[in-house]
Design an enzyme around this catalytic site. Structure first.
Site: not given
Ligand code: NAP
Length: 322
Positions: A149, A152-153
Site C-alpha cells: 500500500c 499507507c507507507d
C-alpha cells in the site's frame, strides 16, 4: 440487541436470539452501498465490518473516477461518507470479523470471534486481498521495506529509492503517488507492455522520477533489518542481477476473500463466487457483491452498484419469503 448471557463466562460465542433480516459481510464500497439500500428499505441491516472500514478503496490516496467528485475524493473519506449515509437510515455496524457461516439451514448462522447471529438473508461483500510474490525475503521484510500500500507507507520512503512490482493500474497509480516521497520509483514488469490504462501510462512516462525495468521478475528480496535490494531475473535471457532499493511495493493483483464460503456457495477455481445479474448466489437468500464475485471490473463505482443491487434483491427475497 438481545444477548444470551449464559455463555459470557465461557469461550463460547454470545448467541443473539434476534433473527436479523439481513447481515452484510464486509464494509467496502459494495457492503456499505448494500447497507444503505437495505437501511432505506427499513431492514435495519447489520454490517459485520471485518478488520477495516471502506475496503481496499480506503487505502487509495485519491479516487478520481467515482462519479460526483469532479476533483477526486480521498479513499478513506469516501468510505466514511458511505458509512455515515447508511447509518443515517438505520444501518448498524459491528467491528468484528466473521469466522464461520452455516448456510445449510434457514435462518442462516454467522459466527464471529465472540458472537453468533441468525439472519434471514446475507450479502457477501468481503472483497479481495493483495496477492503476494511468495519469494524469499518477502514475509520477513514486510513492514521493513516491503509493502502492499503506497498510500499507507509512502511517507516512510522520503528521498529513498523504491521499486514497484506489477504492470497494472494499481502499480502505476501507486507508483505515481510514491514519486511524491521517493527519489526514484522503478516499475519492474514481467512483460514489455503495461496492462495499465492509457491515462496512467502517459502520466508515468511523463514523470521524471519513474523508471521501468521490462521483462523481469523479482526472485528474492534482500536485507536483514530493512530491504537493501532485489534479485531480478530477465525472463528472456535468464540473466540475474541485484538491483539496490530501499523499498518494494507489490501490486500484482488480488484474490477474493471467499475461502470461508467454499462448498457453501458455488465459486470458480479462483475463488470468485458465482452470482447472477440479480446478485443471487447458488444458495437462495445469500447474495454476493463487489470483488468477491467480480473478476472483471474491480471499480469502486461498479462494486457500489452491485451492493445496491444485492440489497434490492435481498429485500425482494424477504418479501417473497415472509
Ligand atoms: P491487475 O490489473 O490484475 O494487474 C496485475 C499486474 O501484476 C499485471 O501487470 C500482471 O502482469 C502483474 N503480475 C501478476 N502476477 C505477477 C507475478 N506473480 N509476478 C509479477 N507480476 C505479476 O491488478 P491491479 O493493477 O491491482 O488492478 C486490478 C483491477 O483494479 C483492474 O481491473 C484495474 O483496472 C482496477 N484498478 C483501477 C484503477 C483506476 O481505475 N484508477 C486503479 C487501480 C486498480 P501481466 O500484465 O503480465 O499479467
Amino acid at each position: 440487541m438481545e444477548l444470551n448471557l449464559t455463555n459470557l463466562q465461557t469461550n463460547q460465542p454470545q448467541s443473539h436470539t434476534k433473527i436479523e433480516d439481513v447481515i452484510v459481510l464486509g464494509a467496502g464500497p459494495a457492503g456499505l452501498s448494500a447497507a444503505l439500500y437495505a437501511a432505506r428499505a427499513e431492514l435495519s441491516p447489520l454490517v459485520l465490518t471485518g478488520m477495516s472500514l471502506g475496503g481496499q478503496a480506503s487505502l487509495t490516496h485519491s479516487i478520481e473516477n467515482y462519479p460526483g467528485f469532479p476533483d477526486g475524493v480521498g479513499g478513506s473519506e469516501l468510505g466514511e461518507l458511505f458509512q455515515k449515509q447508511a447509518e443515517r437510515f438505520g444501518a448498524r455496524y459491528e467491528y468484528d470479523s466473521v469466522t464461520d457461516v452455516d448456510f445449510s439451514k434457514h435462518p442462516f448462522i454467522i459466527k464471529t470471534y465472540s458472537q453468533e447471529f441468525k439472519t434471514r438473508s446475507v450479502i457477501i461483500s468481503t472483497g479481495a486481498s493483495p496477492n503476494l510474490l511468495n519469494i524469499p525475503g518477502e514475509k520477513s521484510l514486510t513492514g521493513r521495506g516491503v509493502s502492499y500500500c503506497g498510500t499507507c507507507d509512502g511517507w516512510f520512503f522520503k528521498e529513498k529509492k523504491v521499486v514497484v512490482v506489477g504492470g497494472g493500474d494499481s502499480a502505476l497509480e501507486e507508483g505515481l503517488f510514491l514519486t511524491r516521497f521517493a527519489s526514484s520509483v522503478t516499475v519492474i514488469h514481467r512483460r514489455d507492455q503495461l496492462r495499465a490504462g492509457k491515462i496512467l501510462q502517459t502520466r508515468a512516462a511523463d514523470n521524471p522520477k519513474m523508471n521501468f525495468i521490462w521483462n523481469s521478475v523479482v526472485k528474492e528480496i534482500q536485507g536483514e533489518a530493512a530491504v537493501t535490494g532485489v534479485v531480478l531475473e530477465n525472463v528472456l535471457t535468464g540473466e540475474q542481477s541485484v538491483f539496490p532499493t530501499d523499498g518494494v511495493f507489490v501490486f500484482i493483483g488480488h484474490t477474493p476473500n471467499t475461502e470461508m464460503f467454499r462448498n457453501k456457495v458455488d465459486m470458480d477455481e479462483h475463488g470468485y463466487i458465482f452470482a447472477n445479474s440479480k446478485m443471487e448466489t447458488s444458495r437462495p437468500g445469500i447474495f454476493a457483491a463487489g470483488e468477491v464475485m467480480d473478476s472483471t471490473f474491480k471499480q469502486v463505482v461498479v462494486s457500489a452498484g452491485m451492493g445496491a443491487a444485492a440489497a434490492i434483491q435481498a429485500t425482494r427475497f424477504l418479501e417473497e419469503n415472509e
